[in-house]
Design a protein around this motif. Structure first.
Motif, PDB file in Angstrom:
ATOM      1  N   LEU A   1      14.564  -6.438  58.069  1.00 12.05           N
ATOM      2  CA  LEU A   1      13.280  -6.567  57.358  1.00 12.05           C
ATOM      3  C   LEU A   1      12.275  -7.359  58.189  1.00 12.05           C
ATOM      4  O   LEU A   1      11.094  -6.998  58.281  1.00 12.05           O
ATOM      5  CB  LEU A   1      13.499  -7.235  56.004  1.00 12.05           C
ATOM      6  N   LEU A   2      12.744  -8.431  58.813  1.00 14.00           N
ATOM      7  CA  LEU A   2      11.841  -9.253  59.623  1.00 14.00           C
ATOM      8  C   LEU A   2      11.366  -8.495  60.867  1.00 14.00           C
ATOM      9  O   LEU A   2      10.246  -8.699  61.341  1.00 14.00           O
ATOM     10  CB  LEU A   2      12.533 -10.557  60.020  1.00 14.00           C
ATOM     11  N   SER A   3      12.211  -7.608  61.381  1.00 17.06           N
ATOM     12  CA  SER A   3      11.806  -6.821  62.556  1.00 17.06           C
ATOM     13  C   SER A   3      10.638  -5.904  62.231  1.00 17.06           C
ATOM     14  O   SER A   3       9.778  -5.643  63.083  1.00 17.06           O
ATOM     15  CB  SER A   3      12.991  -6.008  63.096  1.00 17.06           C
ATOM     16  N   VAL A   4      10.598  -5.404  61.003  1.00 17.52           N
ATOM     17  CA  VAL A   4       9.472  -4.564  60.582  1.00 17.52           C
ATOM     18  C   VAL A   4       8.195  -5.397  60.538  1.00 17.52           C
ATOM     19  O   VAL A   4       7.128  -4.968  60.997  1.00 17.52           O
ATOM     20  CB  VAL A   4       9.763  -3.921  59.210  1.00 17.52           C
ATOM     21  N   VAL A   5       8.311  -6.621  60.003  1.00 19.98           N
ATOM     22  CA  VAL A   5       7.155  -7.526  59.963  1.00 19.98           C
ATOM     23  C   VAL A   5       6.696  -7.861  61.383  1.00 19.98           C
ATOM     24  O   VAL A   5       5.490  -7.855  61.686  1.00 19.98           O
ATOM     25  CB  VAL A   5       7.517  -8.816  59.199  1.00 19.98           C
ATOM     26  N   ALA A   6       7.655  -8.139  62.275  1.00 19.67           N
ATOM     27  CA  ALA A   6       7.308  -8.484  63.654  1.00 19.67           C
ATOM     28  C   ALA A   6       6.603  -7.325  64.350  1.00 19.67           C
ATOM     29  O   ALA A   6       5.620  -7.524  65.078  1.00 19.67           O
ATOM     30  CB  ALA A   6       8.572  -8.865  64.424  1.00 19.67           C
ATOM     31  N   ALA A   7       7.092  -6.105  64.124  1.00 21.33           N
ATOM     32  CA  ALA A   7       6.480  -4.926  64.751  1.00 21.33           C
ATOM     33  C   ALA A   7       5.044  -4.741  64.264  1.00 21.33           C
ATOM     34  O   ALA A   7       4.136  -4.438  65.049  1.00 21.33           O
ATOM     35  CB  ALA A   7       7.317  -3.688  64.462  1.00 21.33           C
ATOM     36  N   ARG A   8       4.815  -4.936  62.954  1.00 23.76           N
ATOM     37  CA  ARG A   8       3.462  -4.791  62.414  1.00 23.76           C
ATOM     38  C   ARG A   8       2.538  -5.875  62.952  1.00 23.76           C
ATOM     39  O   ARG A   8       1.372  -5.619  63.273  1.00 23.76           O
ATOM     40  CB  ARG A   8       3.510  -4.850  60.887  1.00 23.76           C
ATOM     41  N   THR A   9       3.045  -7.103  63.063  1.00 24.42           N
ATOM     42  CA  THR A   9       2.244  -8.199  63.601  1.00 24.42           C
ATOM     43  C   THR A   9       1.859  -7.923  65.045  1.00 24.42           C
ATOM     44  O   THR A   9       0.720  -8.161  65.461  1.00 24.42           O
ATOM     45  CB  THR A   9       3.035  -9.520  63.506  1.00 24.42           C
ATOM     46  N   LEU A  10       2.812  -7.400  65.820  1.00 21.33           N
ATOM     47  CA  LEU A  10       2.538  -7.081  67.222  1.00 21.33           C
ATOM     48  C   LEU A  10       1.504  -5.972  67.334  1.00 21.33           C
ATOM     49  O   LEU A  10       0.598  -6.026  68.177  1.00 21.33           O
ATOM     50  CB  LEU A  10       3.837  -6.679  67.917  1.00 21.33           C
ATOM     51  N   ARG A  11       1.601  -4.951  66.466  1.00 20.43           N
ATOM     52  CA  ARG A  11       0.630  -3.859  66.503  1.00 20.43           C
ATOM     53  C   ARG A  11      -0.773  -4.372  66.161  1.00 20.43           C
ATOM     54  O   ARG A  11      -1.761  -3.964  66.782  1.00 20.43           O
ATOM     55  CB  ARG A  11       1.033  -2.745  65.525  1.00 20.43           C
ATOM     56  N   ARG A  12      -0.865  -5.268  65.165  1.00 20.26           N
ATOM     57  CA  ARG A  12      -2.177  -5.818  64.788  1.00 20.26           C
ATOM     58  C   ARG A  12      -2.773  -6.614  65.948  1.00 20.26           C
ATOM     59  O   ARG A  12      -3.980  -6.552  66.195  1.00 20.26           O
ATOM     60  CB  ARG A  12      -2.042  -6.705  63.542  1.00 20.26           C
ATOM     61  N   ARG A  13      -1.916  -7.358  66.652  1.00 12.53           N
ATOM     62  CA  ARG A  13      -2.424  -8.148  67.776  1.00 12.53           C
ATOM     63  C   ARG A  13      -2.920  -7.243  68.893  1.00 12.53           C
ATOM     64  O   ARG A  13      -3.954  -7.501  69.505  1.00 12.53           O
ATOM     65  CB  ARG A  13      -1.333  -9.078  68.309  1.00 12.53           C
ATOM     66  N   ARG A  14      -2.185  -6.169  69.164  1.00 15.02           N
ATOM     67  CA  ARG A  14      -2.616  -5.230  70.201  1.00 15.02           C
ATOM     68  C   ARG A  14      -3.942  -4.582  69.836  1.00 15.02           C
ATOM     69  O   ARG A  14      -4.825  -4.407  70.676  1.00 15.02           O
ATOM     70  CB  ARG A  14      -1.545  -4.153  70.397  1.00 15.02           C
ATOM     71  N   THR A  15      -4.078  -4.217  68.554  1.00 17.26           N
ATOM     72  CA  THR A  15      -5.325  -3.599  68.093  1.00 17.26           C
ATOM     73  C   THR A  15      -6.492  -4.568  68.247  1.00 17.26           C
ATOM     74  O   THR A  15      -7.596  -4.182  68.653  1.00 17.26           O
ATOM     75  CB  THR A  15      -5.190  -3.171  66.613  1.00 17.26           C
ATOM     76  N   ALA A  16      -6.247  -5.852  67.956  1.00 17.71           N
ATOM     77  CA  ALA A  16      -7.304  -6.851  68.082  1.00 17.71           C
ATOM     78  C   ALA A  16      -7.653  -7.123  69.535  1.00 17.71           C
ATOM     79  O   ALA A  16      -8.794  -7.437  69.867  1.00 17.71           O
ATOM     80  CB  ALA A  16      -6.870  -8.156  67.409  1.00 17.71           C
ATOM     81  N   ASP A  17      -6.678  -6.974  70.441  1.00 20.57           N
ATOM     82  CA  ASP A  17      -6.906  -7.252  71.852  1.00 20.57           C
ATOM     83  C   ASP A  17      -7.638  -6.122  72.572  1.00 20.57           C
ATOM     84  O   ASP A  17      -8.270  -6.344  73.605  1.00 20.57           O
ATOM     85  CB  ASP A  17      -5.580  -7.510  72.584  1.00 20.57           C
ATOM     86  N   GLU A  18      -7.551  -4.898  72.043  1.00 17.39           N
ATOM     87  CA  GLU A  18      -8.150  -3.753  72.724  1.00 17.39           C
ATOM     88  C   GLU A  18      -9.658  -3.896  72.926  1.00 17.39           C
ATOM     89  O   GLU A  18     -10.182  -3.668  74.015  1.00 17.39           O
ATOM     90  CB  GLU A  18      -7.827  -2.459  71.982  1.00 17.39           C
ATOM     91  N   PRO A  19     -10.436  -4.284  71.879  1.00 15.85           N
ATOM     92  CA  PRO A  19     -11.884  -4.461  72.094  1.00 15.85           C
ATOM     93  C   PRO A  19     -12.181  -5.525  73.138  1.00 15.85           C
ATOM     94  O   PRO A  19     -13.101  -5.389  73.939  1.00 15.85           O
ATOM     95  CB  PRO A  19     -12.424  -4.862  70.709  1.00 15.85           C
ATOM     96  N   ARG A  20     -11.385  -6.622  73.166  1.00 16.22           N
ATOM     97  CA  ARG A  20     -11.614  -7.686  74.153  1.00 16.22           C
ATOM     98  C   ARG A  20     -11.368  -7.168  75.563  1.00 16.22           C
ATOM     99  O   ARG A  20     -12.106  -7.490  76.492  1.00 16.22           O
ATOM    100  CB  ARG A  20     -10.694  -8.880  73.866  1.00 16.22           C
TER     101      ARG A  20
END
Length: 402
Positions: A378-397
């Motif tokens: 369950l925590l791995s799913v949360v970690a994967a989503r958190t990582l995806r959100r961070r990547r999405t936020a980093d793309e514009p930068r």
């Protein structure tokens, strides 16, 4: 396999054997040194504690050291620890030898895996890193049983001498086929720092990396809750003869060798699904070992599946923790990764022992283990989503910086 990678894998085989072989010669050490079995057990717990605490610190302190110097130097420290243990006149010196060996453990494996990933084609980084961790799987299947046999035949000191000799040969091969230094890092923003391992160095610990480390602790804890007490489970719950336990543990190890390769391919091809898929298989295998304990052949198959699934998590989690590290160096992230595995081993062993010490049925051990693994899933799913959100936020930068 490139010769530098082979040399690193052989060194990892030695490190993995040294970590675990002590369990097979504990009674011999207790009898010859004149201390209790529980006291000799400190040789395992102290080693793990040093890996957990000192490993990331030493990796950070050596971050600017060139691999051509760092890796042979750390192998020298590891060999020295085994020589001290082999010559130990008493128990205190034996503990000292184990501490010295443990100091090199985490940094060696972390930099080996980081170096192999750096040498690999972009689409095969997990597979090349898995060639290094294959050394740990081979240590489970070959190194530990052979080291135990050596100790039984010629005394426990011979095991440490054999480790020192094989480690020396492996270190010489490493020197003969030097591990390449990483390619120069791309231009960084002003003020950013790079390490000798070719990655940016930062002091903040990214949240996704913390989550992945917790996934490692829970998943590993689930497996080792059962693995540590595999003998009572197999004999008391599953009804196997004591003489067959060793064969089943070998089967677990053989499954692990296959799983190491499968997990590496999955991590390269399906990076988002690899960790949930492997951990889900671990949790399912542990649950089925509760439900099908009376089915002899089911237990045999499930032990093999459990070994394969657990070792498949290793390259998948290696890749995920490097991806989640952000500005933290890959070697530093992988050192935290090693510490998390050790904490998980300790947690699992404690949990299984706590169930049995309270008089619970032995089937509660795989049941509790399945619960830990499910929590990791369950925590791995949360970690994967958190990582995806961070990547999405980093793309514009990244686009603005370009």
């Amino acid at each position: 396999m490139p010769l530098p990678v082979l040399a690193m894998m052989l060194c990892t085989f030695c490190v993995g054997t040294a970590e675990s072989v002590i369990a097979g010669i504990l009674p011999d050490i207790a009898g010859r040194v004149g201390v209790s079995l529980s006291a000799v057990g400190m040789l395992i717990s102290v080693y793990a504690l040093v890996v957990v605490v000192a490993g990331p610190c030493l990796t950070a302190l050596t971050a600017r050291t060139r691999r051509a110097v760092l890796l042979p130097g750390m192998m020298g420290v590891f060999i020295l620890g085994n020589v001290i243990a082999a010559l130990a006149p008493g128990f205190a010196w034996l503990v000292t030898g184990r501490i010295v060996s443990a100091l090199a453990h985490s940094t060696l494996i972390a930099v080996f895996v980081a170096a192999a990933r750096d040498m690999a084609p972009p689409h095969q980084r997990a597979a090349w890193g898995a060639r290094i961790t294959l050394g740990i799987g081979l240590a489970t299947v070959v190194g530990v049983p052979v080291g135990t046999l050596v100790g039984h035949a010629w005394g426990w000191r011979a095991t440490f001498w054999a480790l020192a000799a094989l480690s020396t040969v492996s270190a010489l091969l490493l020197l003969r086929h030097n591990v390449p230094e990483p390619a120069p890092a791309p231009a960084e923003p002003a003020g950013a720092r790079t390490t000798a391992h070719g990655h940016r160095r930062g002091f903040a610990v990214p949240v996704p990396m913390v989550l992945v480390a917790l996934v490692i602790v829970l998943g590993t804890g689930g497996v080792f809750a059962l693995y540590t007490y595999a003998s009572p489970y197999l004999t008391d719950a599953a009804g196997f003869e004591p003489s067959t336990v060793t064969a089943l543990l070998w089967l677990y190890g053989l499954g692990g060798i296959a799983g190491n390769a499968i997990g590496a391919r999955a991590a390269d091809r399906y990076p988002s699904a690899a960790v949930p898929g492997t951990l889900g298989t671990v949790a399912a295998a542990l649950l089925l070992l509760v439900l099908l304990a009376d089915a002899t052949w089911a237990v045999v198959v499930l032990f093999c599946v459990l070994g394969a699934a657990y070792f498949a998590t290793i390259p998948a989690l290696n890749s995920q923790i490097v991806a989640s590290a952000g500005p933290t160096s890959a070697a530093m992230a992988l050192s935290v990764n090693n510490s998390a595995f050790c904490v998980g081993i300790a947690l699992g062993s404690w949990l299984g022992g706590a169930f049995l010490a309270r008089g619970y049925d032995v089937l509660t051990v795989p049941a509790g283990a399945a619960g830990l693994a499910a929590g990791g899933l369950l925590l791995s799913v949360v970690a994967a989503r958190t990582l995806r959100r961070r990547r999405t936020a980093d793309e514009p930068r990244a686009a603005v910086a370009a």
